[in-house]
Scaffold this active site. Structure first.
Site, PDB file in Angstrom:
ATOM      1  N   SER A  25       0.846  -1.210   0.000  1.00 10.24           N
ATOM      2  CA  SER A  25       0.000   0.000   0.000  1.00 10.24           C
ATOM      3  C   SER A  25       0.875   1.251   0.000  1.00 10.24           C
ATOM      4  O   SER A  25       0.406   2.346   0.315  1.00 10.24           O
ATOM      5  CB  SER A  25      -0.908  -0.008   1.225  1.00 10.24           C
ATOM      6  OG  SER A  25      -0.150  -0.152   2.409  1.00 10.24           O
ATOM      7  N   THR A 157     -37.763  27.748 -14.085  1.00 10.35           N
ATOM      8  CA  THR A 157     -38.111  26.360 -13.760  1.00 10.35           C
ATOM      9  C   THR A 157     -38.140  25.663 -15.119  1.00 10.35           C
ATOM     10  O   THR A 157     -38.517  26.287 -16.126  1.00 10.35           O
ATOM     11  CB  THR A 157     -39.484  26.232 -13.058  1.00 10.35           C
ATOM     12  OG1 THR A 157     -40.479  26.731 -13.944  1.00 10.35           O
ATOM     13  CG2 THR A 157     -39.541  26.991 -11.744  1.00 10.35           C
ATOM     14  N   HIS A 158     -37.722  24.444 -15.169  1.00 12.10           N
ATOM     15  CA  HIS A 158     -37.603  23.699 -16.440  1.00 12.10           C
ATOM     16  C   HIS A 158     -36.707  24.434 -17.432  1.00 12.10           C
ATOM     17  O   HIS A 158     -36.865  24.304 -18.635  1.00 12.10           O
ATOM     18  CB  HIS A 158     -38.985  23.462 -17.070  1.00 12.10           C
ATOM     19  CG  HIS A 158     -39.999  22.948 -16.096  1.00 12.10           C
ATOM     20  ND1 HIS A 158     -40.171  21.607 -15.840  1.00 12.10           N
ATOM     21  CD2 HIS A 158     -40.872  23.605 -15.276  1.00 12.10           C
ATOM     22  CE1 HIS A 158     -41.121  21.463 -14.916  1.00 12.10           C
ATOM     23  NE2 HIS A 158     -41.551  22.659 -14.553  1.00 12.10           N
ATOM     24  N   SER A 279      -9.904  27.342 -28.872  1.00  8.86           N
ATOM     25  CA  SER A 279      -9.889  26.197 -29.772  1.00  8.86           C
ATOM     26  C   SER A 279      -8.629  26.246 -30.614  1.00  8.86           C
ATOM     27  O   SER A 279      -8.132  27.324 -30.940  1.00  8.86           O
ATOM     28  CB  SER A 279     -11.128  26.262 -30.656  1.00  8.86           C
ATOM     29  OG  SER A 279     -10.930  25.525 -31.838  1.00  8.86           O
ATOM     30  N   LYS A 285     -12.940  31.189 -30.288  1.00  7.13           N
ATOM     31  CA  LYS A 285     -13.532  30.486 -29.157  1.00  7.13           C
ATOM     32  C   LYS A 285     -12.981  30.874 -27.786  1.00  7.13           C
ATOM     33  O   LYS A 285     -11.783  31.061 -27.603  1.00  7.13           O
ATOM     34  CB  LYS A 285     -13.327  28.976 -29.335  1.00  7.13           C
ATOM     35  CG  LYS A 285     -14.128  28.396 -30.464  1.00  7.13           C
ATOM     36  CD  LYS A 285     -15.587  28.231 -30.110  1.00  7.13           C
ATOM     37  CE  LYS A 285     -15.794  26.929 -29.371  1.00  7.13           C
ATOM     38  NZ  LYS A 285     -17.152  26.821 -28.871  1.00  7.13           N
ATOM     39  N   ASN A 287     -13.870  29.008 -24.292  1.00 11.50           N
ATOM     40  CA  ASN A 287     -14.662  27.912 -23.718  1.00 11.50           C
ATOM     41  C   ASN A 287     -14.509  27.836 -22.197  1.00 11.50           C
ATOM     42  O   ASN A 287     -13.406  28.023 -21.684  1.00 11.50           O
ATOM     43  CB  ASN A 287     -14.225  26.582 -24.326  1.00 11.50           C
ATOM     44  CG  ASN A 287     -14.420  26.556 -25.827  1.00 11.50           C
ATOM     45  OD1 ASN A 287     -15.391  27.102 -26.351  1.00 11.50           O
ATOM     46  ND2 ASN A 287     -13.478  25.940 -26.527  1.00 11.50           N
ATOM     47  N   GLU A 292     -16.282  23.061 -16.843  1.00 12.12           N
ATOM     48  CA  GLU A 292     -16.604  21.746 -17.400  1.00 12.12           C
ATOM     49  C   GLU A 292     -15.825  20.635 -16.692  1.00 12.12           C
ATOM     50  O   GLU A 292     -16.383  19.583 -16.340  1.00 12.12           O
ATOM     51  CB  GLU A 292     -16.292  21.713 -18.904  1.00 12.12           C
ATOM     52  CG  GLU A 292     -17.257  22.565 -19.715  1.00 12.12           C
ATOM     53  CD  GLU A 292     -16.823  22.729 -21.166  1.00 12.12           C
ATOM     54  OE1 GLU A 292     -17.699  22.890 -22.011  1.00 12.12           O
ATOM     55  OE2 GLU A 292     -15.608  22.697 -21.451  1.00 12.12           O
TER      56      GLU A 292
HETATM   57  N1  ARG Z   1      -1.468  -1.780   4.820  1.00 12.91           N
HETATM   58  C1  ARG Z   1      -2.656  -2.286   5.422  1.00 12.91           C
HETATM   59  C2  ARG Z   1      -3.839  -1.370   5.118  1.00 12.91           C
HETATM   60  O1  ARG Z   1      -3.688  -0.367   4.533  1.00 12.91           O
HETATM   61  C3  ARG Z   1      -2.516  -2.362   6.915  1.00 12.91           C
HETATM   62  C4  ARG Z   1      -1.825  -3.611   7.326  1.00 12.91           C
HETATM   63  C5  ARG Z   1      -2.698  -4.642   7.830  1.00 12.91           C
HETATM   64  N2  ARG Z   1      -2.194  -5.836   7.241  1.00 12.91           N
HETATM   65  C6  ARG Z   1      -2.552  -7.060   7.577  1.00 12.91           C
HETATM   66  N3  ARG Z   1      -2.052  -8.016   6.902  1.00 12.91           N
HETATM   67  N4  ARG Z   1      -3.370  -7.302   8.556  1.00 12.91           N
HETATM   68  O2  ARG Z   1      -4.960  -1.695   5.440  1.00 12.91           O
END
Ligand code: ARG
Length: 497
Positions: A25, A157-158, A279, A285, A287, A292
């Site tokens: 992560s 409205t509308h 553009s 143009k 824009n 957007e």
């Molecule tokens: N990196 C994990 C998370 O973002 C947290 C670790 C928990 N990992 C585990 N194997 N219990 O949720």
């Protein structure tokens, strides 16, 4: 090469880079890395206070943590081989001071409560930034409203001319929407700012930990009590993303109006060039691209919301690794919403409203017909529906002169006559004036000048109150962080020099 200390026991075998990347992560963990250091420090202070670790160990653990706090986290901690920043930092600490002291930092906790705590710390900061950005949007809307109390324009409205109103009324409607968005974020904050720390894997721990103490050290308003819930639940994040989705829907509606209003057939507003693109082929143009893209960011935030929701659905208790995939959705949703709001402030404040064009359109499309019907009611004591039908017929005939109204009345009921009574052509002409129609709409929250002035006064009071809410929360978090670091430094006096 530093190894992931977590994997040294149970598991064997090498993992390919592809596997490590898939499981890690780390990329999203950059968002919570600073929070993780605070969590580590608070946890060590608690272990020390509860005499779960000796003071000598504390004195070894705190300096490298303070170094991370002071100098920042070295890049090597973010290597995918650590799975996450928690394992990366623990590995770094053990390498720095050895396993005898370093190996005690993770006593009585798990990465499950650790990550949930880090997410909440980062999220509450983001929420306050989001609330500040929202407050600024609301301030601009109120400031613009003050300039346009008498700027008559058509209300729709509308998307058809409906009744005249004033620009202030239209802008204050958005302020009201955004004010509720603010409340939703404030309420989400209350549920975010609770500490899961000490829940450990999910069943807490047999060490005599003090969850309330770490909660206070980290600036939380309390603990997320049930330890299974504390590690397994992300509804605090879902709630935040749901609030952001509503907020972005409101933003998108405003953007849609800016897009419509800046077309050459409406021309109610001219956006500053900085917010527009041209553009590559059509030299004329201009824009409204920023509006957007902001409208489209709503879709991105819904994506984050949906991704997070679907991740949680069907997860059994308690922690499941799926939850790791949810976290980046939070940061993505927060980022898109915050960037949008910040740009919206300047896009609105630098826009030029064409008040003449608005005035010109205000009475178009028989937009004062309602007032005329009401006038027939007042002048002749007619039931509203009869008056409504008379005026409706006159509109179909193409004009609202007294003669046409009389014709229409006779068609509906030969016994009816508007002639020779209270109403004159001059009076009708006055009633058909957009400004006049607006001036009569004095009910609370209506567009008449006094009603608008009262509304602006109330909105300003609310803005002040909401600004205090943010300041108080920010001050509390700042104080907690300063106290935490000061407490840590006091334990290792050498660090203070
Ligand atoms: N990196 C994990 C998370 O973002 C947290 C670790 C928990 N990992 C585990 N194997 N219990 O949720």
């Amino acid at each position: 090469m530093r190894t992931d200390v977590v994997r040294l026991g149970r598991l064997s075998g090498e993992r390919t880079g592809e596997m490590m990347k898939f499981l890690s992560s780390m990329r999203a963990d950059r968002c919570i890395a600073d929070a993780d250091i605070l969590v580590d420090i608070a946890h060590v202070l608690m272990l020390d206070k509860q005499k779960i670790i000796d003071r000598e160990i504390t004195k070894e653990l705190i300096p490298p943590l303070l170094e991370l706090f002071d100098e920042g986290i070295p890049e090597e901690v973010f290597d995918d081989r650590f799975e996450d920043v928690h394992a990366g930092i623990e590995s770094l600490i053990i390498e720095a001071i050895g396993a005898e002291a370093g190996g005690r930092m993770h006593m009585g906790r798990s990465r499950n409560d650790e990550v949930a705590t880090c997410i909440r710390i980062k999220l509450r900061e983001d929420l306050l930034k989001q609330m500040s950005a929202l407050l600024k949007v609301r301030e601009v809307l109120v400031a613009l409203s003050e300039q346009h109390i008498e700027t008559v324009m058509p209300g729709f409205t509308h998307l058809q001319h409906a009744q005249p109103t004033v620009l202030a009324h239209h802008l204050l409607a958005y302020e009201q929407l955004f004010s509720r968005d603010f409340d939703r974020l404030k309420e989400a904050y209350a549920r975010v700012n609770l500490s899961p720390l000490g829940a450990a894997a999910f069943a807490s721990t047999g060490y005599p930990i003090n969850r309330e103490y770490t909660a206070t050290l980290l600036g939380f308003d309390g603990v997320a009590a049930n330890t299974m819930d504390a590690v397994a639940s992300r509804d605090f994040a879902l709630e935040t993303l749901a609030s952001l989705s509503i907020l972005m829907t409101n933003t998108s509606r405003l953007c849609e109006e800016l897009v419509i209003w800046s077309t050459s057939f409406v021309k109610f507003v001219s956006l500053d060039d900085a917010f527009c693109s041209t553009s590559s082929i059509m030299p004329q143009k201009k824009n409204p691209d920023t509006a957007e893209i902001m409208r489209a960011k709503t879709g991105s935030v819904f994506g984050a919301f949906t991704g997070a929701f679907v991740t949680v659905k069907g997860l059994p208790m308690s922690y499941n690794r799926d939850l790791q995939e949810l976290t980046p959705h939070i940061w993505r949703g927060m980022r898109d919403a915050k960037e949008s709001l910040r740009l919206l402030v300047d896009m609105l404040s630098s826009a030029t409203f064409d008040t003449e064009r608005m005035r010109e359109e205000a009475a178009r499309g028989f937009s004062t017909a309602t007032e005329l019907a009401d006038t027939l009611v007042r002048s002749y004591g007619l039931p509203f529906r009869t008056a409504h039908n008379i005026v409706g017929r006159a509109v179909k005939k193409g004009d609202l002169s007294l003669t046409t109204l009389e014709e229409a009345a006779k068609e509906l009921d030969p016994g009816l006559s508007l002639m020779g009574k209270a109403l004159t052509q001059a009076a009708i002409d006055e009633v058909l004036e957009a400004q006049y129609s607006v001036s009569l709409r004095k009910a609370t929250g209506g567009p008449a000048p006094l009603a608008i002035k009262i509304a602006i006064g109330e909105r300003k009071k609310q803005l002040d109150a909401d600004s205090c809410v943010i300041d108080e929360k920010l001050a509390k978090l700042k104080r907690a962080k300063e106290d935490l670091i000061a407490d840590a430094r006091r334990l290792v006096p050498l660090q203070a020099e």
